[in-house]
Write a protein that holds these residues in place. Structure first.
Motif, mmCIF file in Angstrom:
data_model
loop_
_atom_site.group_PDB
_atom_site.id
_atom_site.type_symbol
_atom_site.label_atom_id
_atom_site.label_comp_id
_atom_site.label_asym_id
_atom_site.label_seq_id
_atom_site.Cartn_x
_atom_site.Cartn_y
_atom_site.Cartn_z
ATOM 1 N N ALA A 7 48.027 35.219 35.215
ATOM 2 C CA ALA A 7 48.826 34.222 35.927
ATOM 3 C C ALA A 7 47.940 33.131 36.522
ATOM 4 O O ALA A 7 48.267 31.940 36.442
ATOM 5 C CB ALA A 7 49.636 34.901 37.031
ATOM 6 N N ILE A 8 46.817 33.531 37.111
ATOM 7 C CA ILE A 8 45.920 32.555 37.726
ATOM 8 C C ILE A 8 45.353 31.609 36.679
ATOM 9 O O ILE A 8 45.329 30.391 36.860
ATOM 10 C CB ILE A 8 44.790 33.271 38.489
ATOM 11 C CG1 ILE A 8 45.365 33.941 39.741
ATOM 12 C CG2 ILE A 8 43.683 32.288 38.881
ATOM 13 C CD1 ILE A 8 44.390 34.851 40.456
ATOM 14 N N PHE A 34 40.196 38.700 40.561
ATOM 15 C CA PHE A 34 40.418 39.893 41.358
ATOM 16 C C PHE A 34 39.100 40.524 41.770
ATOM 17 O O PHE A 34 38.905 40.904 42.918
ATOM 18 C CB PHE A 34 41.258 40.920 40.593
ATOM 19 C CG PHE A 34 41.509 42.166 41.402
ATOM 20 C CD1 PHE A 34 40.763 43.305 41.185
ATOM 21 C CD2 PHE A 34 42.462 42.178 42.413
ATOM 22 C CE1 PHE A 34 40.977 44.445 41.946
ATOM 23 C CE2 PHE A 34 42.670 43.312 43.173
ATOM 24 C CZ PHE A 34 41.939 44.450 42.943
ATOM 25 N N ALA A 35 38.179 40.625 40.818
ATOM 26 C CA ALA A 35 36.895 41.242 41.136
ATOM 27 C C ALA A 35 36.154 40.442 42.205
ATOM 28 O O ALA A 35 35.474 41.000 43.057
ATOM 29 C CB ALA A 35 36.037 41.344 39.882
ATOM 30 N N VAL A 36 36.311 39.113 42.168
ATOM 31 C CA VAL A 36 35.622 38.262 43.145
ATOM 32 C C VAL A 36 36.278 38.369 44.505
ATOM 33 O O VAL A 36 35.622 38.613 45.512
ATOM 34 C CB VAL A 36 35.644 36.789 42.675
ATOM 35 C CG1 VAL A 36 35.015 35.897 43.728
ATOM 36 C CG2 VAL A 36 34.900 36.659 41.352
ATOM 37 N N SER A 37 37.597 38.197 44.543
ATOM 38 C CA SER A 37 38.290 38.126 45.830
ATOM 39 C C SER A 37 38.370 39.462 46.527
ATOM 40 O O SER A 37 38.441 39.523 47.750
ATOM 41 C CB SER A 37 39.708 37.567 45.625
ATOM 42 O OG SER A 37 40.433 38.399 44.747
ATOM 43 N N GLN A 71 39.937 51.740 45.486
ATOM 44 C CA GLN A 71 39.286 52.042 44.217
ATOM 45 C C GLN A 71 40.137 52.919 43.308
ATOM 46 O O GLN A 71 39.818 53.088 42.128
ATOM 47 C CB GLN A 71 37.933 52.724 44.476
ATOM 48 C CG GLN A 71 36.913 51.795 45.138
ATOM 49 C CD GLN A 71 35.585 52.468 45.349
ATOM 50 O OE1 GLN A 71 35.519 53.615 45.788
ATOM 51 N NE2 GLN A 71 34.509 51.758 45.029
ATOM 52 N N ASP A 72 41.214 53.494 43.859
ATOM 53 C CA ASP A 72 42.094 54.322 43.038
ATOM 54 C C ASP A 72 42.933 53.450 42.102
ATOM 55 O O ASP A 72 43.358 52.359 42.476
ATOM 56 C CB ASP A 72 43.026 55.156 43.926
ATOM 57 C CG ASP A 72 42.272 56.227 44.702
ATOM 58 O OD1 ASP A 72 41.130 56.535 44.301
ATOM 59 O OD2 ASP A 72 42.823 56.727 45.707
ATOM 60 N N GLU A 73 43.200 53.955 40.912
ATOM 61 C CA GLU A 73 43.962 53.194 39.920
ATOM 62 C C GLU A 73 45.365 52.860 40.419
ATOM 63 O O GLU A 73 45.929 51.821 40.068
ATOM 64 C CB GLU A 73 44.047 53.982 38.613
ATOM 65 C CG GLU A 73 42.720 54.124 37.883
ATOM 66 C CD GLU A 73 42.872 54.836 36.557
ATOM 67 O OE1 GLU A 73 44.024 55.181 36.210
ATOM 68 O OE2 GLU A 73 41.853 55.052 35.873
ATOM 69 N N ASN A 81 49.064 44.364 38.392
ATOM 70 C CA ASN A 81 47.784 44.922 37.971
ATOM 71 C C ASN A 81 46.813 43.759 37.786
ATOM 72 O O ASN A 81 47.232 42.602 37.663
ATOM 73 C CB ASN A 81 47.925 45.754 36.684
ATOM 74 C CG ASN A 81 48.424 44.921 35.513
ATOM 75 O OD1 ASN A 81 47.789 43.940 35.112
ATOM 76 N ND2 ASN A 81 49.565 45.303 34.942
ATOM 77 N N PRO A 82 45.508 44.045 37.809
ATOM 78 C CA PRO A 82 44.522 42.950 37.736
ATOM 79 C C PRO A 82 44.686 42.059 36.525
ATOM 80 O O PRO A 82 44.470 40.844 36.605
ATOM 81 C CB PRO A 82 43.183 43.699 37.703
ATOM 82 C CG PRO A 82 43.460 45.005 38.372
ATOM 83 C CD PRO A 82 44.868 45.350 37.987
ATOM 84 N N GLU A 83 45.086 42.648 35.380
ATOM 85 C CA GLU A 83 45.235 41.846 34.163
ATOM 86 C C GLU A 83 46.341 40.810 34.323
ATOM 87 O O GLU A 83 46.183 39.634 33.957
ATOM 88 C CB GLU A 83 45.514 42.754 32.955
ATOM 89 C CG GLU A 83 44.315 43.564 32.490
ATOM 90 C CD GLU A 83 43.969 44.703 33.446
ATOM 91 O OE1 GLU A 83 44.852 45.119 34.234
ATOM 92 O OE2 GLU A 83 42.809 45.155 33.401
#
Length: 254
Positions: free
Chosen positions: A107-108, A7-10, A89-91, A100-102
């Motif tokens: 899953a990935i 997520f952080a990369v894409s 950037q908002d939660e 959510n990112p986790e």
């Protein structure tokens, strides 16, 4: 298998673009809007950038070996993200996608882990079939370790030992014929020590003398095993054509 946080990369590029815009910008005059229109990137440049963004994501897909992803769903996800309202950037922003990112990273990485296990099982099955059939071919010899080989030129009586330094020309391929490494035609021989190479080379090159030529059929356990090595997938069967140009004298090797 590498654990990654995609997520952080894409999202990095999209976040950077989003942060560069400001929804509270005052309305501009007609003249300033007309002047700004002349600064709009051309369609040709937009097309190039669109393609380059695809290359960027394609590089990631290939690097992590995602396989045949559903590109339609991938494009839908990108469009949904870009069209979503609010500040990325908002939660609460990602709640629009019911994830959510986790969960996404879990899953990935689960998919990549299962795909890695699948590919390893396929490679193991293909290797078993290959070595069974290859052993029946004329000239093929199999050692106790499972290494198979054909000596096309035995060379002279100067054979290397397990700790010898040798100079060789070679070509390494996968079972499908893909060349993953080789010495260029007309190039100088590569110098290496037989105690610092894969087990198949340590064993196989001792079977020929200087000037000898050998083809090594290498099972994964005598090669790179269950780990990927550069462009060599995990559990790969390898084929090496090797010419032993020289056994380096001990004092010269030092």
């Amino acid at each position: 298998m590498k654990t990654i946080r995609l997520f952080a990369v894409s999202a990095a590029v999209l976040l950077a673009v989003a942060c560069g815009s400001n929804a509270n910008t005052p309305k501009a005059s007609a003249d300033s809007l007309k002047a700004a229109a002349g600064l709009m990137p051309s369609k040709a440049l937009l097309d190039s950038v669109s393609y380059y963004l695809g290359i960027n994501y394609g590089q990631m897909l290939k690097q992590y070996d995602f396989g045949d992803v559903d590109y339609n769903l991938m494009v839908k996800g990108m469009k949904d993200f870009v069209a979503a309202e609010g500040n990325p950037q908002d939660e609460d922003f990602l709640k629009q996608f019911k994830l959510n990112p986790e969960d996404m990273n879990e899953a990935i990485n689960k998919y990549l882990g299962q795909r890695s296990d699948y590919l390893a099982a396929i490679a193991e099955a293909e290797a078993k079939k290959f070595f069974t059939e290859n052993a029946k071919k004329a000239g093929v010899v199999e050692t106790e370790s499972g290494l198979q080989y054909i000596i096309s030129e035995p060379g002279n009586d100067n054979h290397p030992g397990p700790y010898s330094t040798v100079r060789v020309h070679y070509k390494g391929t996968l079972l499908d014929g893909t060349v993953f490494d080789e010495t260029e035609e007309g190039s100088e021989a590569v110098e290496l020590s037989l105690d610092r190479v894969i087990a198949a080379w340590t064993e196989g090159l001792q079977l020929i003398g200087e000037g000898g030529k050998i083809t090594l059929y290498v099972p994964a356990e005598l090669g790179y095993g269950s780990r990927a090595a550069g462009t060599i997938p995990a559990n790969s069967t390898l084929v090496f054509d090797v010419t032993l140009d020289e056994v380096v004298a001990e004092e010269e090797a030092e």
